[in-house]
Design a protein around this motif. Structure first.
Motif, mmCIF file in Angstrom:
data_model
loop_
_atom_site.group_PDB
_atom_site.id
_atom_site.type_symbol
_atom_site.label_atom_id
_atom_site.label_comp_id
_atom_site.label_asym_id
_atom_site.label_seq_id
_atom_site.Cartn_x
_atom_site.Cartn_y
_atom_site.Cartn_z
ATOM 1 N N THR A 97 0.829 -1.116 0.029
ATOM 2 C CA THR A 97 -0.114 0.012 -0.034
ATOM 3 C C THR A 97 0.741 1.404 0.002
ATOM 4 N N LEU A 98 0.267 2.315 -0.791
ATOM 5 C CA LEU A 98 1.151 3.535 -0.632
ATOM 6 C C LEU A 98 0.764 4.087 0.877
ATOM 7 N N ASP A 99 1.677 4.890 1.227
ATOM 8 C CA ASP A 99 1.649 5.534 2.666
ATOM 9 C C ASP A 99 0.794 6.707 2.329
ATOM 10 N N PRO A 100 -0.572 6.816 2.850
ATOM 11 C CA PRO A 100 -1.539 7.723 2.586
ATOM 12 C C PRO A 100 -0.651 9.077 2.851
ATOM 13 N N ARG A 101 -1.108 10.127 2.126
ATOM 14 C CA ARG A 101 -0.551 11.479 2.210
ATOM 15 C C ARG A 101 -1.546 12.443 2.651
ATOM 16 N N ASP A 136 -1.860 15.159 1.625
ATOM 17 C CA ASP A 136 -2.402 15.956 0.513
ATOM 18 C C ASP A 136 -3.633 15.377 -0.050
ATOM 19 N N THR A 137 -3.714 13.936 0.094
ATOM 20 C CA THR A 137 -4.955 13.285 -0.314
ATOM 21 C C THR A 137 -6.152 13.677 0.348
ATOM 22 N N GLU A 138 -6.009 14.071 1.696
ATOM 23 C CA GLU A 138 -7.233 14.674 2.571
ATOM 24 C C GLU A 138 -7.805 15.821 1.436
ATOM 25 N N LEU A 182 -17.243 4.569 -5.350
ATOM 26 C CA LEU A 182 -16.272 3.645 -5.917
ATOM 27 C C LEU A 182 -14.887 4.263 -5.726
ATOM 28 N N ASP A 183 -13.953 3.506 -5.298
ATOM 29 C CA ASP A 183 -12.575 3.926 -5.046
ATOM 30 C C ASP A 183 -11.704 3.360 -5.829
ATOM 31 N N LEU A 184 -11.168 3.806 -6.854
ATOM 32 C CA LEU A 184 -10.070 3.086 -7.741
ATOM 33 C C LEU A 184 -8.875 2.953 -7.384
ATOM 34 N N GLY A 185 -8.147 1.844 -7.265
ATOM 35 C CA GLY A 185 -6.698 2.055 -6.777
ATOM 36 C C GLY A 185 -6.834 2.303 -5.206
ATOM 37 N N THR A 186 -7.505 1.671 -4.418
ATOM 38 C CA THR A 186 -7.931 2.072 -3.038
ATOM 39 C C THR A 186 -6.815 1.768 -2.153
ATOM 40 N N GLY A 187 -5.656 0.980 -2.378
ATOM 41 C CA GLY A 187 -4.580 0.768 -1.617
ATOM 42 C C GLY A 187 -4.968 0.525 -0.170
ATOM 43 N N SER A 188 -4.454 1.199 0.799
ATOM 44 C CA SER A 188 -4.983 1.066 2.181
ATOM 45 C C SER A 188 -6.382 1.098 2.524
ATOM 46 N N GLY A 189 -7.240 1.961 1.378
ATOM 47 C CA GLY A 189 -8.692 2.006 1.774
ATOM 48 C C GLY A 189 -8.802 3.349 2.175
ATOM 49 N N CYS A 190 -7.801 4.397 2.458
ATOM 50 C CA CYS A 190 -8.318 5.387 3.272
ATOM 51 C C CYS A 190 -9.096 6.269 2.643
ATOM 52 N N ILE A 191 -9.149 6.656 1.353
ATOM 53 C CA ILE A 191 -10.050 7.595 0.973
ATOM 54 C C ILE A 191 -11.659 6.956 1.253
ATOM 55 N N LEU A 192 -11.596 5.778 0.716
ATOM 56 C CA LEU A 192 -13.096 5.126 0.767
ATOM 57 C C LEU A 192 -13.682 5.077 2.592
ATOM 58 N N SER A 217 -10.547 8.431 -7.035
ATOM 59 C CA SER A 217 -9.437 7.845 -7.267
ATOM 60 C C SER A 217 -8.223 8.873 -7.044
ATOM 61 N N ASN A 218 -7.118 8.104 -6.236
ATOM 62 C CA ASN A 218 -5.606 8.647 -6.174
ATOM 63 C C ASN A 218 -4.907 7.708 -7.012
ATOM 64 N N PRO A 219 -5.026 7.849 -8.313
ATOM 65 C CA PRO A 219 -4.141 7.035 -9.208
ATOM 66 C C PRO A 219 -2.777 7.008 -9.161
ATOM 67 N N PRO A 220 -1.854 6.240 -9.622
ATOM 68 C CA PRO A 220 -0.444 6.297 -9.834
ATOM 69 C C PRO A 220 -0.388 7.778 -10.752
ATOM 70 N N TYR A 221 0.262 8.770 -10.475
ATOM 71 C CA TYR A 221 0.316 9.766 -11.597
ATOM 72 C C TYR A 221 2.009 10.179 -11.635
ATOM 73 N N LEU A 237 3.717 0.275 -8.168
ATOM 74 C CA LEU A 237 2.454 0.267 -8.756
ATOM 75 C C LEU A 237 1.448 1.294 -8.350
ATOM 76 N N ALA A 238 1.897 1.970 -7.121
ATOM 77 C CA ALA A 238 0.864 2.876 -6.726
ATOM 78 C C ALA A 238 1.442 4.319 -7.160
ATOM 79 N N LEU A 239 2.789 4.189 -7.831
ATOM 80 C CA LEU A 239 3.252 5.464 -8.410
ATOM 81 C C LEU A 239 3.608 5.752 -9.808
HETATM 82 N N1 GLN Z 1 -6.117 5.272 -2.511
HETATM 83 C C1 GLN Z 1 -4.862 5.153 -1.833
HETATM 84 C C2 GLN Z 1 -4.150 6.464 -1.356
HETATM 85 O O1 GLN Z 1 -4.682 7.595 -1.649
HETATM 86 C C3 GLN Z 1 -3.724 4.554 -2.762
HETATM 87 C C4 GLN Z 1 -3.410 5.474 -3.678
HETATM 88 C C5 GLN Z 1 -2.135 4.670 -4.698
HETATM 89 O O2 GLN Z 1 -1.847 3.718 -4.343
HETATM 90 N N2 GLN Z 1 -1.974 5.247 -5.768
HETATM 91 O O3 GLN Z 1 -3.484 6.607 -0.625
#
Ligand code: GLN
Length: 272
Positions: free
Chosen positions: A80-84, A86-88, A107-117, A175-179, A199-201
Motif C-alpha cells: 500500500t501507498l503511505d497515505p499523504r 494532500d490526499t485529504e 467507488l474508489d479506484l486503486g484503493t490501496g490502504s482504503g483510506c479514501i473510501l 481515485s488517487n491513481p499513480p500519476y 504500482l502505486a506511483l
Molecule cells: N487510494 C490510496 C491512497 O490514496 C492508494 C493510492 C495509490 O496507491 N496510488 O493512499
C-alpha cells in the motif's frame, strides 16, 4: 535511561511530534508523562532500534506499519501507498461536492490502504462503497482497515484493473491513481522510492496513463448526475483537464490543496 533522556536522544534526529510518537509506541508514554514524570526509567532498546532504522531512511509510518489519515488510523503494508496529507484534499472535495444528499454508492479506484473510501464512509453513515485494487495484498490491508474503522459492513473490496471487474454504477467515483512519470521515479526521495510500491506511483511515460485508462471506462461507472474526483500532480492541471474533456467529461472544478497547488479534479458525468 530516563524518559526525558530518551526523548532528548530522539529529538536529535526527530521532530517533536515524531519523537513523541516513538515514546507513545515504545515507552508507553505521552506528553503528559514526559512533563509529570521525566525521571521514569524506561527500556530504550526498541526506541533506539527504530531511531537507527529511521536514520537509514525508513519512514516511521513503515516502521510501525500505520498512518493517521482523516483522523482515523490505517494499517500499512508493503503493497500500500503511505497515505499523504494532500490526499485529504480529495476527501474534502468529495464532501463539498455533495452538500445535500450524500452519494449512496461510492467507488474508489486503486484503493490501496482504503483510506479514501473508509474516510468517506465514516463521514457518510448511510453510504456503501467498493474499493478496487490490482494488488491482493493491498486489498487485505484495506479490509483490515475497514474493520478497524467500523465500516466493514459497508465496504467491499474487489481485485481488478480499475472498473473492468464491475457491472454496476456509482454516484461518486474517486481515485488517487499513480500519476508520476516513470522518468521521474528514479529521482524521488528514498522514503518514497524504497518504501512506496511502484504500482502505486507509476503513471507511465507521461504520468497520465492511469487517467487515460480510467477515463476510457468511466462513463459506464458513473450514474446519471454522479460525480468523479481524481487526485492529480501539482503540474498536471492542464493536461488532466484536457484529457478529461477529450474523453467527453465536463470538468466542474479543480480543488487546491493547503499549499495552493491544484490537487483534485472534479468531473461530472457530462454528455457522454
Ligand atoms: N487510494 C490510496 C491512497 O490514496 C492508494 C493510492 C495509490 O496507491 N496510488 O493512499
Amino acid at each position: 535511561m530516563t524518559l526525558d533522556e530518551l526523548y532528548k536522544t530522539l529529538r536529535v534526529a526527530l521532530s517533536e511530534s515524531d519523537a513523541l510518537y516513538v515514546l507513545r509506541k515504545r515507552a508507553d508514554a505521552d506528553y503528559g508523562d514526559l512533563i509529570a514524570d521525566p525521571g521514569r526509567i524506561v527500556d530504550e532498546m526498541r526506541a533506539m532500534e527504530d531511531l537507527e532504522r529511521h536514520r537509514r531512511g525508513e519512514p516511521l509510518s513503515r516502521i510501525y506499519g500505520e498512518r493517521e489519515f482523516w483522523g482515523l488510523r490505517f494499517a500499512l503494508s508493503p503493497e500500500t501507498l503511505d497515505p499523504r496529507a494532500d490526499t485529504e484534499t480529495l476527501v474534502e472535495a468529495a464532501l463539498a461536492a455533495f452538500p445535500g444528499e450524500p452519494p449512496r454508492k461510492i467507488l474508489d479506484l486503486g484503493t490501496g490502504s482504503g483510506c479514501i473510501l473508509i474516510a468517506l464512509l465514516s463521514e457518510w453513515p448511510d453510504s456503501v462503497g467498493v474499493g478496487v485494487d490490482l494488488s491482493p495484498g493491498a486489498l487485505d490491508t484495506a479490509r483490515r482497515n475497514a474493520a478497524g474503522n467500523s465500516v466493514a459492513g459497508r465496504a467491499h473490496f474487489v481485485c481488478g484493473a480499475w472498473g473492468a471487474a464491475l457491472a454496476e454504477s456509482f454516484d461518486l467515483v474517486i481515485s488517487n491513481p499513480p500519476y508520476i512519470s516513470n522518468h521521474v521515479i528514479p529521482t524521488l526521495d528514498e522514503e518514497v522510492r524504497f518504501y512506496d510500491p511502484i504500482l502505486a506511483l507509476d503513471g507511465g511515460e507521461d504520468g497520465l496513463q492511469a487517467y487515460r485508462d480510467i477515463f476510457s471506462g468511466l462513463s459506464g461507472l458513473i450514474n446519471q448526475g454522479g460525480k468523479a474526483l481524481f487526485e492529480i500532480g501539482f503540474d498536471q492541471e492542464k493536461s488532466a483537464v484536457r484529457l478529461a474533456e477529450e474523453s467527453g467529461f465536463l470538468v466542474k472544478h479543480v480543488h487546491r490543496d493547503l499549499a495552493g497547488q491544484p490537487r483534485a479534479l472534479e468531473i461530472s458525468s457530462g454528455d457522454k
